[in-house]
Design an enzyme around this catalytic site. Structure first.
Site, PDB file in Angstrom:
ATOM      1  N   HIS A   1      22.771 -41.321  25.003  1.00 56.80           N
ATOM      2  CA  HIS A   1      23.163 -39.915  25.208  1.00 56.80           C
ATOM      3  C   HIS A   1      23.339 -39.533  26.672  1.00 56.80           C
ATOM      4  O   HIS A   1      23.738 -38.413  26.977  1.00 56.80           O
ATOM      5  CB  HIS A   1      22.209 -38.957  24.484  1.00 56.80           C
ATOM      6  CG  HIS A   1      20.865 -38.777  25.123  1.00 56.80           C
ATOM      7  ND1 HIS A   1      20.588 -37.738  25.966  1.00 56.80           N
ATOM      8  CD2 HIS A   1      19.718 -39.486  25.024  1.00 56.80           C
ATOM      9  CE1 HIS A   1      19.316 -37.795  26.357  1.00 56.80           C
ATOM     10  NE2 HIS A   1      18.768 -38.857  25.800  1.00 56.80           N
TER      11      HIS A   1
ATOM     12  N   GLN B   1      19.493 -43.581  33.788  1.00 53.75           N
ATOM     13  CA  GLN B   1      20.343 -42.592  34.483  1.00 53.75           C
ATOM     14  C   GLN B   1      21.507 -43.220  35.220  1.00 53.75           C
ATOM     15  O   GLN B   1      22.462 -42.524  35.566  1.00 53.75           O
ATOM     16  CB  GLN B   1      19.506 -41.767  35.473  1.00 53.75           C
ATOM     17  CG  GLN B   1      18.631 -40.730  34.815  1.00 53.75           C
ATOM     18  CD  GLN B   1      19.433 -39.609  34.150  1.00 53.75           C
ATOM     19  OE1 GLN B   1      20.622 -39.407  34.397  1.00 53.75           O
ATOM     20  NE2 GLN B   1      18.769 -38.856  33.294  1.00 53.75           N
TER      21      GLN B   1
ATOM     22  N   GLY C   1      16.087 -44.373  24.817  1.00 52.33           N
ATOM     23  CA  GLY C   1      15.687 -44.967  26.091  1.00 52.33           C
ATOM     24  C   GLY C   1      14.172 -45.045  26.180  1.00 52.33           C
ATOM     25  O   GLY C   1      13.605 -46.038  26.652  1.00 52.33           O
TER      26      GLY C   1
ATOM     27  N   CYS D   1      12.986 -32.788  30.521  1.00 49.53           N
ATOM     28  CA  CYS D   1      11.897 -33.162  29.617  1.00 49.53           C
ATOM     29  C   CYS D   1      10.616 -32.413  29.955  1.00 49.53           C
ATOM     30  O   CYS D   1       9.751 -32.268  29.115  1.00 49.53           O
ATOM     31  CB  CYS D   1      11.650 -34.662  29.675  1.00 49.53           C
ATOM     32  SG  CYS D   1      13.149 -35.597  29.459  1.00 49.53           S
TER      33      CYS D   1
HETATM   34  N1  PLP Z   1      14.436 -42.709  31.484  1.00 50.22           N
HETATM   35  C1  PLP Z   1      15.075 -41.813  32.263  1.00 50.22           C
HETATM   36  C2  PLP Z   1      15.230 -42.082  33.713  1.00 50.22           C
HETATM   37  C3  PLP Z   1      15.581 -40.638  31.692  1.00 50.22           C
HETATM   38  O1  PLP Z   1      16.198 -39.754  32.470  1.00 50.22           O
HETATM   39  C4  PLP Z   1      15.399 -40.425  30.309  1.00 50.22           C
HETATM   40  C5  PLP Z   1      15.878 -39.161  29.679  1.00 50.22           C
HETATM   41  O2  PLP Z   1      15.893 -38.110  30.295  1.00 50.22           O
HETATM   42  C6  PLP Z   1      14.744 -41.394  29.555  1.00 50.22           C
HETATM   43  C7  PLP Z   1      14.270 -42.514  30.168  1.00 50.22           C
HETATM   44  C8  PLP Z   1      14.518 -41.222  28.089  1.00 50.22           C
HETATM   45  O3  PLP Z   1      15.665 -41.514  27.329  1.00 50.22           O
HETATM   46  P1  PLP Z   1      15.741 -40.967  25.816  1.00 50.22           P
HETATM   47  O4  PLP Z   1      16.032 -39.511  25.913  1.00 50.22           O
HETATM   48  O5  PLP Z   1      16.861 -41.734  25.191  1.00 50.22           O
HETATM   49  O6  PLP Z   1      14.446 -41.262  25.175  1.00 50.22           O
END
Ligand code: PLP
Length: 394
Positions: free
Chosen positions: A202, A180, A70, A326
């Site tokens: 995921h 999300q 993402g 994160c």
């Molecule tokens: N955007 C949002 C709103 C997310 O919650 C996340 C992951 O927590 C991401 C982007 C990033 O996705 P990825 O883990 O596939 O890089």
């Protein structure tokens, strides 16, 4: 009992998806760009997945390209979109919200280093981005606007369709991070009228490390990494066939089960919030008055640290998150709650509970019991709580 209530951080891989991924790894291992039969078979898997992801989002398969995450899809959309628009038109402004995931926030900040003008619009106390301020920031210098569909910390849904309408009015591209929302609510990108949208496998029971970017037909962006001509030259790299096929199947499963899951999960989340409100005083449900994802509950337990609650629950076998996963490990209060106007103490007192398809009502009861124990224990040790109680008695 072990209870996983951190589905916004990541989901377990669905068993049928895992079977397909394994079969792909062992049997459909060829490069999908190879001309031989092995390659054709792999290409067929990729194209079926593209069709399944497109169908989940209400768009066509030629509008989907696969990425490694993402985060990568957000980066490609925002940087690749804004750079190309600036080259073609001279527009050099990017407008987004202050409650975005770091995948968008840091990307827009990086564009600042390239002399783009950037605007980060705050949210209102209910967790919805201030649309008056967002629209005010949009003007004929704006190359690209970006607004997430559902916030990862509070679950609060954002008025993306309205933002897209306003962005298009000033001639800007509209991007949305729908990471999300996908799999948790119905997401129809055509209805939302966005030009670009990022998603991540995921978060809806596919493996980690595979994502996709929707690029509306006719919209042009430029690549941000360079190599072969894969994915229309926009995302050069040999395709992750098992991951992509897995995400495709997960998309089909999400679509087939959406209604049933939404009702089951929202019932559990609502019961959970009802019990917490009945049994624990001095709490605030962040974003509780706004339209929200059915699976997310973000609660501040006044006078104590969210992290301390997290560790108590962890000892009881319960997985939750304080702030977004994160950024956990950092002591700062959540940027999302801060942008909603929560003072730092209350933001630090928050816990995110995010439910999924495999949770059960029995687990909800167990989590509430452990939560009550934890909050009572921690508040007994909190001088702030003793002060507050003393003031109430006076
Ligand atoms: N955007 C949002 C709103 C997310 O919650 C996340 C992951 O927590 C991401 C982007 C990033 O996705 P990825 O883990 O596939 O890089």
């Amino acid at each position: 009992m072990r209870v996983y209530l951190d589905h916004n951080a990541t989901t377990p891989v669905n068993a049928d998806v895992a079977d397909l991924v394994r079969r792909c790894m062992l049997e459909v291992f060829a490069n999908p760009h190879s001309l031989h039969g092995f390659g054709v078979e792999a290409r067929r898997m990729v194209e079926e997945a593209r069709q399944r992801v497109a169908s989940l989002l209400g768009v066509d398969e030629d509008e989907i390209i696969f990425t490694g995450s993402g985060t990568e899809a957000d980066n490609l959309a925002i940087v690749g979109g804004a750079r190309l628009i600036r080259k073609k038109t001279g527009r050099n402004k990017v407008v987004t919200s202050a409650i975005e995931h770091p995948a968008v926030l840091r990307t827009v900040e990086a564009l600042k280093e390239e002399d783009f003008e950037t605007v980060f619009v705050p949210a209102k106390p209910n967790g919805v981005v201030d649309m008056d301020a967002f629209c005010e920031a949009l003007d004929d210098k704006t190359a690209l606007a970006s607004l997430m569909l559902a916030n990862n910390e509070t679950g609060v849904l954002q008025p993306v369709r309205e933002a897209a309408k306003r962005a298009h009015k000033v001639g800007a591209l509209m991007h949305s991070d729908v990471v999300q929302a996908v799999g948790k609510i119905e997401v129809n990108l055509r209805d939302l009228d966005v030009d670009l949208a990022a998603l991540s496998g995921h978060k809806f029971y596919a493996p980690k490390g595979v994502g996709a970017l929707f690029i509306r037909r006719g919209v042009r962006i430029e690549p941000i990494i360079f190599g072969g001509g894969h994915e229309r030259g926009l995302r050069p790299a040999t395709l992750n066939v098992p991951g992509i096929a897995g995400m495709g199947l997960a998309a089909k499963i999400a679509k087939d089960n959406l209604k049933e899951n939404v009702s089951k999960i929202s019932e559990m989340r609502d019961r959970f919030e009802q019990l917490v409100q009945e049994r624990i005083p001095e709490i605030a449900i962040n974003g509780g008055n706004a339209p929200r994802l059915p699976n997310t509950s973000n609660i501040s337990f006044r006078f104590i640290e969210g992290e301390a609650v997290l560790f108590d629950l962890d000892r009881a076998g319960i997985a939750v998150s304080s702030g977004s996963a994160c950024s956990s490990g950092k002591a700062e209060p959540s940027h999302v709650l801060t942008a909603m106007g929560l003072e730092a103490g209350l933001a630090r007192a928050s816990i995110r509970f995010s439910f999924g398809a495999a949770n059960s009502p029995e687990q909800v009861e167990y989590v509430v019991e452990k939560l009550v124990e934890s909050v009572e224990r921690l508040r007994k040790m909190s001088p702030l709580w003793e002060d507050a109680k003393g003031r109430q008695k006076q």
